[in-house]
Scaffold this motif. Sequence first.
Motif, PDB file in Angstrom:
ATOM      1  N   THR A 133      -1.513  -0.338  24.376  1.00  0.00           N
ATOM      2  CA  THR A 133      -1.848   0.522  24.477  1.00  0.00           C
ATOM      3  C   THR A 133      -1.142   1.499  25.616  1.00  0.00           C
ATOM      4  O   THR A 133      -0.324   2.924  25.401  1.00  0.00           O
ATOM      5  N   ILE A 134      -1.022   1.856  26.412  1.00  0.00           N
ATOM      6  CA  ILE A 134      -0.434   1.487  28.075  1.00  0.00           C
ATOM      7  C   ILE A 134       0.805   2.059  27.614  1.00  0.00           C
ATOM      8  O   ILE A 134       1.987   2.929  27.598  1.00  0.00           O
ATOM      9  N   LEU A 135       1.819   0.177  27.077  1.00  0.00           N
ATOM     10  CA  LEU A 135       2.939   0.342  27.260  1.00  0.00           C
ATOM     11  C   LEU A 135       3.214  -0.040  26.090  1.00  0.00           C
ATOM     12  O   LEU A 135       4.573   1.036  26.224  1.00  0.00           O
ATOM     13  N   GLY A 136       2.855   0.518  24.766  1.00  0.00           N
ATOM     14  CA  GLY A 136       3.405   1.076  23.786  1.00  0.00           C
ATOM     15  C   GLY A 136       3.595   2.636  23.850  1.00  0.00           C
ATOM     16  O   GLY A 136       4.291   3.377  23.160  1.00  0.00           O
ATOM     17  N   THR A 137       2.963   2.939  24.169  1.00  0.00           N
ATOM     18  CA  THR A 137       2.589   5.121  24.350  1.00  0.00           C
ATOM     19  C   THR A 137       3.924   5.098  25.439  1.00  0.00           C
ATOM     20  O   THR A 137       4.504   6.219  24.687  1.00  0.00           O
ATOM     21  N   LEU A 138       4.086   4.274  26.189  1.00  0.00           N
ATOM     22  CA  LEU A 138       5.250   4.610  27.180  1.00  0.00           C
ATOM     23  C   LEU A 138       6.446   4.356  26.647  1.00  0.00           C
ATOM     24  O   LEU A 138       7.281   5.527  26.979  1.00  0.00           O
ATOM     25  N   LEU A 139       6.836   3.554  25.997  1.00  0.00           N
ATOM     26  CA  LEU A 139       7.565   2.773  24.934  1.00  0.00           C
ATOM     27  C   LEU A 139       8.310   3.933  24.042  1.00  0.00           C
ATOM     28  O   LEU A 139       8.855   4.232  24.481  1.00  0.00           O
ATOM     29  N   ALA A 140       7.023   4.316  23.106  1.00  0.00           N
ATOM     30  CA  ALA A 140       7.053   5.481  21.859  1.00  0.00           C
ATOM     31  C   ALA A 140       7.795   6.354  22.948  1.00  0.00           C
ATOM     32  O   ALA A 140       8.661   7.161  22.664  1.00  0.00           O
ATOM     33  N   VAL A 141       7.272   7.431  23.788  1.00  0.00           N
ATOM     34  CA  VAL A 141       7.663   8.627  24.531  1.00  0.00           C
ATOM     35  C   VAL A 141       9.038   8.315  25.923  1.00  0.00           C
ATOM     36  O   VAL A 141      10.222   8.930  24.654  1.00  0.00           O
ATOM     37  N   GLY A 142       9.487   7.255  26.071  1.00  0.00           N
ATOM     38  CA  GLY A 142      10.806   6.959  26.084  1.00  0.00           C
ATOM     39  C   GLY A 142      11.446   6.801  25.224  1.00  0.00           C
ATOM     40  O   GLY A 142      12.863   7.630  24.882  1.00  0.00           O
ATOM     41  N   VAL A 143      11.069   5.953  24.250  1.00  0.00           N
ATOM     42  CA  VAL A 143      12.185   6.488  23.318  1.00  0.00           C
ATOM     43  C   VAL A 143      12.505   7.858  22.626  1.00  0.00           C
ATOM     44  O   VAL A 143      13.797   8.288  22.347  1.00  0.00           O
ATOM     45  N   GLU A 144      11.749   7.763  22.468  1.00  0.00           N
ATOM     46  CA  GLU A 144      11.839   9.714  21.239  1.00  0.00           C
ATOM     47  C   GLU A 144      12.837  10.336  22.813  1.00  0.00           C
ATOM     48  O   GLU A 144      13.172  11.593  21.444  1.00  0.00           O
ATOM     49  N   ILE A 145      12.213  10.400  23.795  1.00  0.00           N
ATOM     50  CA  ILE A 145      13.120  11.424  24.732  1.00  0.00           C
ATOM     51  C   ILE A 145      14.519  10.722  24.826  1.00  0.00           C
ATOM     52  O   ILE A 145      14.968  12.223  24.560  1.00  0.00           O
TER      53      ILE A 145
END
Lengths: 286, 263
Positions: free
Chosen positions: B78-90
């Motif tokens: 959840t931690i890794l996936g959320t950070l990844l999603a935010v980074g990718v979308e920014i």
Amino acid sequence: MTTDRRPLLLMTPALLWLTALMVIPCALILVLAFFRRGIYGGIEYTWTLENLALVFDPLYFRIFLKSAGIAGLSAAIACVLGYAAAYAIAAMPRRRQPTLLFFAVLPFWSNYLVRTYAWIVLLNREGLIVNIARWLGYNGELPSMLYTEQTVIVGLVYNYLPFVILACYAPLSRMNPEVTEASRDLGASAWTTFRRITLPMTVPGIATGFVFVFVLSIGNFVTPALLGGGQFQMIGNLVYAQFLTANDWPFGAALSMVLILVMLGLLMAQAVVAERASNGKGQSDG
Amino acid sequence: MADRNTFRLMLLILGLVFAFLYIPISVLVGLSFNEGGLPTAWTGFSVKWYGSLLEDADILKAAGNTLIVAVSSTILATILGTLLAVGVEIRRRNGKWLETIIFAPMIIPDIVLAIALLSMFSLLNIKMGLHTITVSHVVFNLAFVCAVVRARLKSFDWSIVEASADLGASTMITLYRVVIPVLMPAIVAGGLLAFTLSVDEFIIAFFTAGAGRSSITLPMQIFAMIRFGVTPEINALATIVISVSVVALALSQRLNKGGLPGQ
């Protein structure tokens, strides 16, 4: 905030994780496939093409072809059923569609082993189907319903059908009803409209569903192991045996490598289908 | 008239497909409450097979192991996936290779990932157990969390991030106090999804558990039991496992309105 390095910083932990535990292990498999098997089952670090050649040895290649056949048939059946179901859901009143879709997909998220086991409960010699036959007055010997190729196909279709429904529903629900109405107004029959308008516009969904079911079926190991009986072998079972019983890791790696290549090839084909369909939309009125 | 017939045909198709999807599971669930335990005759409603599960030390141990693996891999993913999603979308403009790496864990055949991980762990002489199952589960779990969170980010109003920055908040404060709270329903929905995936996952766990029975998980236990044959205990255990998935998925769906998992 769009040009700086901070987004990369956010992505780094996950990307490192995926690199260490997916990219590197998969690359390792590719390398392993070219090493020799040691005399006592270990790995001898000399280059060889023997493992890859062995994959195409008639003895093993036959299993590959059989797996591909079973996977292809399962994917085709799942696509026909899944498309029909998705079409039917898309034909229901709009407000009911999300609920129907939810219940169509729900089984997909429950345990794969349990869903496969459910068919053993249904089909075994003391199972429900046999009991219904007896109750109906049939006392003769019934043909074995479990541990056949057909049972494996039923199991694969059953397990992956929800995904196909989901994949086919997406393009069907996006279709503009005016397009099909226009076709009907211009005198096309319902069947012609479906064949010339609806089907071509929703092919990407079918392609996605087909590739998904095929890829997961050809490498499947649980369904053949449980529904195919002890002797039934598909590529997944062969890979399993190389790693856990025969102890020939390089050959197991070579088999997996071919599986990965088949998967990549199909994914690319699917991308081409999707691209063609999206390009075709603008030109189809010509 | 033709339309009405078409509609009836559609209802018939739906009925048949739903029967195909739900009859096998329903029979299984029904039999788990049959006192006699056999499909031959209904001898009365009973929960005794559930009781006998509680007395089986192997099953309890496996359930405990599954819970440890599922909870820890869910938290990490959840931690890794959320950070990844935010980074990718920014970042927005992501290369094809990046999208492929993020998407790959969802499509790669389990058996391939399983043997790849087994090979790596053994070549590195890493002792396998619950910890190796956990880190392996994070691989596909983080991809699913990322997909759910990204779907939510598509409708995210980035101007609130700018507003937060204009008001003097640092990136970390903005992430922690603005972005994460807005995304919370999607994050929890993704986490629940990851949890059910981990609870149900069999093949990767089977290959990365190492020798011995100490780190056996519930699906591994179920697999071993199924190979022995059909028993009322498996029916009861299967019913519990299905219920866990259904409850977690229903919660996930409720939190993440508008998008089915996997859509």
